[in-house]
Design a protein around this motif. Structure first.
Motif, mmCIF file in Angstrom:
data_model
loop_
_atom_site.group_PDB
_atom_site.id
_atom_site.type_symbol
_atom_site.label_atom_id
_atom_site.label_comp_id
_atom_site.label_asym_id
_atom_site.label_seq_id
_atom_site.Cartn_x
_atom_site.Cartn_y
_atom_site.Cartn_z
ATOM 1 N N CYS A 27 45.769 39.674 38.718
ATOM 2 C CA CYS A 27 46.367 41.065 37.518
ATOM 3 C C CYS A 27 45.570 42.569 38.741
ATOM 4 N N ARG A 28 45.779 43.648 37.697
ATOM 5 C CA ARG A 28 45.687 44.432 38.374
ATOM 6 C C ARG A 28 44.252 45.111 37.692
ATOM 7 N N SER A 29 44.031 45.135 36.853
ATOM 8 C CA SER A 29 42.983 45.013 36.179
ATOM 9 C C SER A 29 42.410 44.120 34.633
ATOM 10 N N ILE A 30 41.006 43.901 34.986
ATOM 11 C CA ILE A 30 40.657 42.822 33.706
ATOM 12 C C ILE A 30 41.209 43.461 32.170
ATOM 13 N N HIS A 31 41.675 45.165 32.323
ATOM 14 C CA HIS A 31 41.691 45.761 31.310
ATOM 15 C C HIS A 31 43.363 45.339 30.749
ATOM 16 N N GLU A 32 44.021 45.153 31.604
ATOM 17 C CA GLU A 32 45.632 44.896 31.558
ATOM 18 C C GLU A 32 45.314 43.353 30.877
ATOM 19 N N LEU A 33 44.579 42.432 31.130
ATOM 20 C CA LEU A 33 44.943 41.611 30.629
ATOM 21 C C LEU A 33 44.195 41.236 29.659
ATOM 22 N N LYS A 34 43.299 41.862 29.319
ATOM 23 C CA LYS A 34 43.079 41.911 28.051
ATOM 24 C C LYS A 34 43.911 42.360 26.865
ATOM 25 N N LEU A 35 44.734 43.296 27.506
ATOM 26 C CA LEU A 35 45.853 44.057 26.679
ATOM 27 C C LEU A 35 46.793 42.850 26.239
ATOM 28 N N ALA A 36 47.278 41.753 27.431
ATOM 29 C CA ALA A 36 48.152 41.468 27.186
ATOM 30 C C ALA A 36 47.554 40.374 26.174
ATOM 31 N N ILE A 37 46.726 39.606 26.385
ATOM 32 C CA ILE A 37 46.212 38.496 25.319
ATOM 33 C C ILE A 37 46.015 39.221 23.609
ATOM 34 N N GLU A 38 45.024 40.360 23.413
ATOM 35 C CA GLU A 38 45.720 40.755 22.521
ATOM 36 C C GLU A 38 46.896 41.028 21.796
ATOM 37 N N SER A 39 47.538 41.244 22.484
ATOM 38 C CA SER A 39 49.358 41.692 21.973
ATOM 39 C C SER A 39 49.613 40.046 21.863
ATOM 40 N N VAL A 40 49.150 39.005 21.948
ATOM 41 C CA VAL A 40 50.038 37.960 21.949
ATOM 42 C C VAL A 40 49.005 37.315 20.440
ATOM 43 N N LEU A 41 47.960 37.268 20.877
ATOM 44 C CA LEU A 41 46.983 36.976 19.587
ATOM 45 C C LEU A 41 46.985 38.248 18.102
ATOM 46 N N HIS A 42 47.721 39.503 18.320
ATOM 47 C CA HIS A 42 47.304 40.069 17.062
ATOM 48 C C HIS A 42 48.588 40.813 16.582
ATOM 49 N N GLN A 43 49.625 39.156 16.571
ATOM 50 C CA GLN A 43 51.270 39.218 16.031
ATOM 51 C C GLN A 43 50.805 39.152 14.585
ATOM 52 N N ASN A 44 51.867 39.200 13.841
ATOM 53 C CA ASN A 44 51.903 39.185 12.643
ATOM 54 C C ASN A 44 51.628 38.269 11.742
ATOM 55 N N SER A 67 36.191 33.749 27.305
ATOM 56 C CA SER A 67 35.541 35.029 26.279
ATOM 57 C C SER A 67 36.493 34.325 25.181
ATOM 58 N N TYR A 68 37.583 34.574 25.618
ATOM 59 C CA TYR A 68 38.723 34.768 25.019
ATOM 60 C C TYR A 68 38.828 32.829 23.512
ATOM 61 N N GLN A 69 39.243 32.232 24.213
ATOM 62 C CA GLN A 69 38.988 30.605 23.965
ATOM 63 C C GLN A 69 38.049 30.792 23.221
ATOM 64 N N LYS A 70 36.983 30.595 23.510
ATOM 65 C CA LYS A 70 35.829 30.722 22.668
ATOM 66 C C LYS A 70 35.664 31.477 20.854
ATOM 67 N N LYS A 71 36.384 32.758 21.204
ATOM 68 C CA LYS A 71 36.912 33.408 19.566
ATOM 69 C C LYS A 71 38.197 33.364 19.118
ATOM 70 N N ASP A 72 38.779 32.116 19.651
ATOM 71 C CA ASP A 72 40.019 31.933 18.559
ATOM 72 C C ASP A 72 40.483 30.644 19.178
ATOM 73 N N SER A 73 40.662 29.469 18.522
ATOM 74 C CA SER A 73 41.104 28.546 18.532
ATOM 75 C C SER A 73 42.788 28.016 19.054
ATOM 76 N N ARG A 74 43.688 28.869 19.083
ATOM 77 C CA ARG A 74 44.759 28.916 18.960
ATOM 78 C C ARG A 74 44.605 28.993 21.053
ATOM 79 N N ILE A 75 44.189 29.602 21.622
ATOM 80 C CA ILE A 75 44.000 29.408 22.839
ATOM 81 C C ILE A 75 43.516 27.991 23.730
#
Length: 92
Positions: A27-44, A67-75
């Protein structure tokens, strides 16, 4: 007909209704990866499983995913030691 309250339920559910698959190799940046993950996790709609295919990504990406997997069991993370592609990852 789907009930309205299913869309705002907590992630404490037993069976996911939707599977979201995201391949990660570079990925171009970790920031972009985090944005992609958070966009899925923050769906209604919360009744999801989020399958991330770590297709031989670098150490920083692996650490971010874990790190994200530890925070969210859906991953769910599928780790590959070499780049085999999404289809092969899902068929193993």
């Amino acid at each position: 007909m789907m009930e309205e309250n299913n869309q705002t339920e907590d992630s404490g559910f037993s069976t996911p209704i939707i599977s979201v698959v995201m391949p990660v190799h570079k990925c171009r940046s970790i920031h972009e990866l985090k944005l992609a993950i958070e966009s899925v996790l923050h769906q209604n709609f919360k009744k999801i499983e989020f399958i991330i295919c770590d297709d031989a990504a670098d150490k920083e990406i692996k650490q971010t995913l874990e790190s994200y997997q530890k925070k969210d069991s859906r991953i769910i993370i599928l780790h590959n030691s070499m780049n085999i592609g999404v289809a092969a990852s899902l068929n193993r």
